[in-house]
Design a protein around this motif. Structure first.
Motif, PDB file in Angstrom:
ATOM      1  N   MET A  18       0.651  -1.176   0.107  1.00 36.13           N
ATOM      2  CA  MET A  18       0.034   0.112   0.040  1.00 36.13           C
ATOM      3  C   MET A  18       0.411   1.080  -0.255  1.00 36.13           C
ATOM      4  SD  MET A  18      -3.068  -1.064   2.177  1.00 36.13           S
ATOM      5  CE  MET A  18      -3.753  -2.758   2.273  1.00 36.13           C
ATOM      6  N   ALA A  19       2.053   1.115   0.948  1.00 44.37           N
ATOM      7  CA  ALA A  19       2.689   2.533   0.649  1.00 44.37           C
ATOM      8  C   ALA A  19       3.335   2.286  -0.629  1.00 44.37           C
ATOM      9  CB  ALA A  19       3.962   2.247   2.051  1.00 44.37           C
ATOM     10  N   PHE A  20       3.937   1.473  -0.975  1.00 44.54           N
ATOM     11  CA  PHE A  20       4.453   1.503  -2.862  1.00 44.54           C
ATOM     12  C   PHE A  20       3.838   2.739  -3.722  1.00 44.54           C
ATOM     13  CE2 PHE A  20       5.323  -0.020  -6.503  1.00 44.54           C
ATOM     14  CZ  PHE A  20       7.059   0.430  -6.647  1.00 44.54           C
ATOM     15  N   GLY A  21       2.497   2.115  -3.367  1.00 46.36           N
ATOM     16  CA  GLY A  21       1.072   2.195  -4.898  1.00 46.36           C
ATOM     17  C   GLY A  21       0.845   3.920  -4.544  1.00 46.36           C
ATOM     18  N   GLY A  78      15.919   6.297   5.022  1.00 43.85           N
ATOM     19  CA  GLY A  78      15.352   6.664   6.142  1.00 43.85           C
ATOM     20  C   GLY A  78      15.716   8.722   5.793  1.00 43.85           C
ATOM     21  N   ASN A  79      15.451   8.909   4.259  1.00 42.41           N
ATOM     22  CA  ASN A  79      16.155  10.309   4.023  1.00 42.41           C
ATOM     23  C   ASN A  79      14.692  10.834   2.924  1.00 42.41           C
ATOM     24  OD1 ASN A  79      17.225  12.322   2.370  1.00 42.41           O
ATOM     25  ND2 ASN A  79      18.279  11.609   1.376  1.00 42.41           N
ATOM     26  N   MET A  80      14.175  11.233   3.547  1.00 45.45           N
ATOM     27  CA  MET A  80      13.114  11.992   2.383  1.00 45.45           C
ATOM     28  C   MET A  80      13.189  12.456   1.865  1.00 45.45           C
ATOM     29  SD  MET A  80       9.847  10.844   5.827  1.00 45.45           S
ATOM     30  CE  MET A  80       8.814  11.490   4.682  1.00 45.45           C
ATOM     31  N   GLY A  81      14.296  13.432   1.960  1.00 43.40           N
ATOM     32  CA  GLY A  81      14.923  14.605   0.597  1.00 43.40           C
ATOM     33  C   GLY A  81      14.885  15.388   1.003  1.00 43.40           C
ATOM     34  N   VAL A  82      14.941  16.242   0.261  1.00 49.87           N
ATOM     35  CA  VAL A  82      15.137  18.463   0.715  1.00 49.87           C
ATOM     36  C   VAL A  82      14.009  18.888  -0.330  1.00 49.87           C
ATOM     37  CG1 VAL A  82      16.886  17.774   1.524  1.00 49.87           C
ATOM     38  CG2 VAL A  82      16.774  18.393  -1.323  1.00 49.87           C
ATOM     39  N   VAL A  94       8.009  17.610   7.559  1.00 49.58           N
ATOM     40  CA  VAL A  94       7.139  16.132   8.370  1.00 49.58           C
ATOM     41  C   VAL A  94       6.855  16.069   9.643  1.00 49.58           C
ATOM     42  CG1 VAL A  94       6.903  14.095   7.871  1.00 49.58           C
ATOM     43  CG2 VAL A  94       6.830  15.256   6.071  1.00 49.58           C
ATOM     44  N   ALA A  95       8.461  15.950  11.246  1.00 54.70           N
ATOM     45  CA  ALA A  95       7.990  15.375  12.189  1.00 54.70           C
ATOM     46  C   ALA A  95       7.948  17.039  12.621  1.00 54.70           C
ATOM     47  CB  ALA A  95       9.725  15.273  12.311  1.00 54.70           C
ATOM     48  N   GLN A  96       7.536  17.838  12.567  1.00 49.19           N
ATOM     49  CA  GLN A  96       7.171  19.264  12.808  1.00 49.19           C
ATOM     50  C   GLN A  96       5.757  19.625  12.465  1.00 49.19           C
ATOM     51  OE1 GLN A  96       9.362  22.358  11.428  1.00 49.19           O
ATOM     52  NE2 GLN A  96      11.188  22.265  12.832  1.00 49.19           N
ATOM     53  N   ALA A  97       5.352  18.891  11.881  1.00 51.99           N
ATOM     54  CA  ALA A  97       3.923  19.411  11.143  1.00 51.99           C
ATOM     55  C   ALA A  97       2.957  18.180  11.389  1.00 51.99           C
ATOM     56  CB  ALA A  97       3.645  19.154  10.126  1.00 51.99           C
ATOM     57  N   PHE A  98       3.315  16.949  11.256  1.00 47.18           N
ATOM     58  CA  PHE A  98       2.316  15.717  11.901  1.00 47.18           C
ATOM     59  C   PHE A  98       1.908  15.642  13.081  1.00 47.18           C
ATOM     60  CE2 PHE A  98       1.771  11.388  12.557  1.00 47.18           C
ATOM     61  CZ  PHE A  98       0.786  10.574  11.097  1.00 47.18           C
ATOM     62  N   PRO A  99       2.697  15.912  14.629  1.00 42.27           N
ATOM     63  CA  PRO A  99       2.401  15.754  15.707  1.00 42.27           C
ATOM     64  C   PRO A  99       0.726  17.027  15.710  1.00 42.27           C
ATOM     65  CG  PRO A  99       4.893  15.995  16.277  1.00 42.27           C
ATOM     66  CD  PRO A  99       4.022  16.045  14.429  1.00 42.27           C
ATOM     67  N   VAL A 100       0.790  18.370  15.404  1.00 40.59           N
ATOM     68  CA  VAL A 100      -0.371  18.636  15.453  1.00 40.59           C
ATOM     69  C   VAL A 100      -1.024  18.817  14.389  1.00 40.59           C
ATOM     70  CG1 VAL A 100      -0.694  21.565  14.128  1.00 40.59           C
ATOM     71  CG2 VAL A 100       1.219  21.300  15.200  1.00 40.59           C
ATOM     72  N   THR A 101      -1.292  17.407  13.472  1.00 39.06           N
ATOM     73  CA  THR A 101      -2.124  17.341  12.679  1.00 39.06           C
ATOM     74  C   THR A 101      -2.934  16.239  13.613  1.00 39.06           C
ATOM     75  OG1 THR A 101      -1.024  17.382  10.149  1.00 39.06           O
ATOM     76  CG2 THR A 101      -2.761  15.963  10.443  1.00 39.06           C
ATOM     77  N   VAL A 290       2.436  13.245   1.675  1.00 33.34           N
ATOM     78  CA  VAL A 290       1.712  12.524   1.479  1.00 33.34           C
ATOM     79  C   VAL A 290       1.510  10.707   1.817  1.00 33.34           C
ATOM     80  CG1 VAL A 290      -0.152  11.272  -0.848  1.00 33.34           C
ATOM     81  CG2 VAL A 290       0.626  13.653  -0.141  1.00 33.34           C
ATOM     82  N   LEU A 291       2.657  10.562   1.391  1.00 30.62           N
ATOM     83  CA  LEU A 291       3.508   9.266   2.383  1.00 30.62           C
ATOM     84  C   LEU A 291       3.287   8.872   3.596  1.00 30.62           C
ATOM     85  CD1 LEU A 291       4.970   6.610   1.672  1.00 30.62           C
ATOM     86  CD2 LEU A 291       6.824   7.489   1.933  1.00 30.62           C
ATOM     87  N   VAL A 292       2.860  10.176   4.219  1.00 26.26           N
ATOM     88  CA  VAL A 292       3.032   9.836   6.236  1.00 26.26           C
ATOM     89  C   VAL A 292       1.651  10.021   6.449  1.00 26.26           C
ATOM     90  CG1 VAL A 292       3.374  10.714   8.258  1.00 26.26           C
ATOM     91  CG2 VAL A 292       5.281  11.241   6.389  1.00 26.26           C
ATOM     92  N   VAL A 293       0.953  10.634   5.964  1.00 27.13           N
ATOM     93  CA  VAL A 293      -0.354  10.703   6.201  1.00 27.13           C
ATOM     94  C   VAL A 293      -1.130   9.290   5.409  1.00 27.13           C
ATOM     95  CG1 VAL A 293      -2.746  11.509   4.994  1.00 27.13           C
ATOM     96  CG2 VAL A 293      -0.896  13.114   6.280  1.00 27.13           C
ATOM     97  N   ALA A 294      -1.003   8.842   4.749  1.00 25.08           N
ATOM     98  CA  ALA A 294      -1.696   7.493   4.386  1.00 25.08           C
ATOM     99  C   ALA A 294      -0.952   6.540   4.580  1.00 25.08           C
ATOM    100  CB  ALA A 294      -0.704   7.720   2.185  1.00 25.08           C
ATOM    101  N   LEU A 295       0.740   6.834   4.853  1.00 19.11           N
ATOM    102  CA  LEU A 295       0.715   5.654   6.566  1.00 19.11           C
ATOM    103  C   LEU A 295      -0.003   5.825   7.267  1.00 19.11           C
ATOM    104  CD1 LEU A 295       4.707   5.362   5.363  1.00 19.11           C
ATOM    105  CD2 LEU A 295       2.968   3.960   4.560  1.00 19.11           C
ATOM    106  N   ALA A 296      -0.677   6.519   8.011  1.00 18.15           N
ATOM    107  CA  ALA A 296      -0.776   6.929   9.277  1.00 18.15           C
ATOM    108  C   ALA A 296      -2.491   6.731   9.552  1.00 18.15           C
ATOM    109  CB  ALA A 296      -0.594   8.622   9.937  1.00 18.15           C
TER     110      ALA A 296
END
Length: 318
Positions: A18-21, A78-82, A94-101, A290-296
């Motif tokens: 699912m994550a790959f898709g 472990g590298n999501m890019g820049v 993402v680490a700063q924004a995800f807890p707020v969501t 999108v990847l982190v939200v989908a995985l969550a």
């Protein structure tokens, strides 16, 4: 326990596919964007040499499938890019924004559950009376109310007209100033949770009515057990099976709605990060969000399914 382990195994096997898709789909769609991320990062007045150098450094001059392959390899390390001209870390953003969501999602869910349980149980206990009819109208209105429209209405009424609650500004941590945190989160959480509250109210009401009509309820009440005890200990617990099965989808709905609500209320969450990424044509940032939200969303649904399997065998009658 065997059902639990089988379900857990199937979900864990499906998770990477699912994550790959999701990753492939978003990366593929972003490749059709007509906007140049180099121009978005450096500005329209940049020289062609600077733009070409930036594209080469970031890999934007390569075919999208090569970029996708490099991105997948980076994820395994472990590298999501820049993104951006300053090459800010996607993982850090993402680490700063995800807890707020997450906070917005689960406070909105808590509001929805509290309202739904109260009104759903009342509507079932007083079915076909004026109480049931009023709750039905309220729940239908809540279901038909879009979160984003309600958010704008709340800002207009409670911030602009009455100046009761803030609709923008910094989000103070709860541990620093609980009152300021709750005041800042009140409107977005209510706007997010109200439509789900309407949906859950109808589900709980229907499930409660079905349980109240079963033979074991009449038998227990006929045996002298107070109706309040039967409802609290048996009917309500058994009636929760259906709402729990739909809870995973409701959380996904809330998480998706939170992305829009964050933009309306200027909250520094995943929605704002995605909005910045789309506006600035930063594919790496959009991809990471999108990847982190989908995985969550997938993981939360797995947890809800497992919770249902654990609870279901314990459901019993009087």
């Amino acid at each position: 326990m065997s059902n639990f382990l089988r379900l857990l195994g199937r979900r864990l096997i499906a998770l990477p596919f699912m994550a790959f898709g999701v990753t492939f789909l978003v990366f593929f769609l972003m490749s059709f964007s007509k906007y140049d991320p180099a121009v978005a990062a450096l500005g329209e007045n940049s020289s062609p040499e600077a733009l070409a150098a930036f594209r080469h450094e970031m890999g934007y001059d390569r075919p999208w499938w090569e970029q996708f392959g490099s991105y997948i390899v980076g994820l395994f390390h472990g590298n999501m890019g820049v993104y951006g001209v300053n090459k800010d870390s996607v993982a850090l953003r993402v680490a700063q924004a995800f807890p707020v969501t997450l906070q917005l999602t689960f406070i909105g869910l808590l509001i929805a559950i509290i309202f739904a349980v109260i009104f759903g149980v009342l509507a079932a206990l007083y079915r076909d009376t004026w109480v049931d009819q009023v709750i039905r109208v309220i729940s239908i209105i809540a279901i038909a109310t879009p979160s984003f429209w309600l958010g704008v209405l709340l800002i207009y009424m409670l911030q602009i007209k009455m100046a009761w609650l803030p609709g923008s500004g910094d989000l103070v941590p709860f541990t620093t100033d609980p009152s300021a945190y709750l005041a800042r989160m009140a409107m977005p959480c209510f706007a997010l949770g109200l439509p789900v509250a309407g949906q859950l109210t109808r589900i709980i009401r229907t499930s409660m009515v079905e349980e109240l009509d079963k033979d074991y309820v009449r038998t227990a009440i006929g045996a002298g057990i107070p109706k309040s005890v039967v409802v609290a200990r048996n009917v309500f617990r058994n009636a929760l099976i259906t709402p729990i099965t739909t809870l995973g989808m409701k959380i996904g709905y809330l998480m998706g709605g939170a992305i829009v609500i964050e933009v309306i209320f200027a909250l520094p969450g995943m929605g704002t990060a995605m909005f910045d990424g789309i506006n600035g044509n930063q594919p790496m940032l959009v991809q990471g969000v999108v990847l982190v939200v989908a995985l969550a969303f997938i993981i939360i649904n797995i947890i809800v399914d497992l919770l249902y399997v654990l609870i279901n065998p314990r459901i019993r009658t009087v």
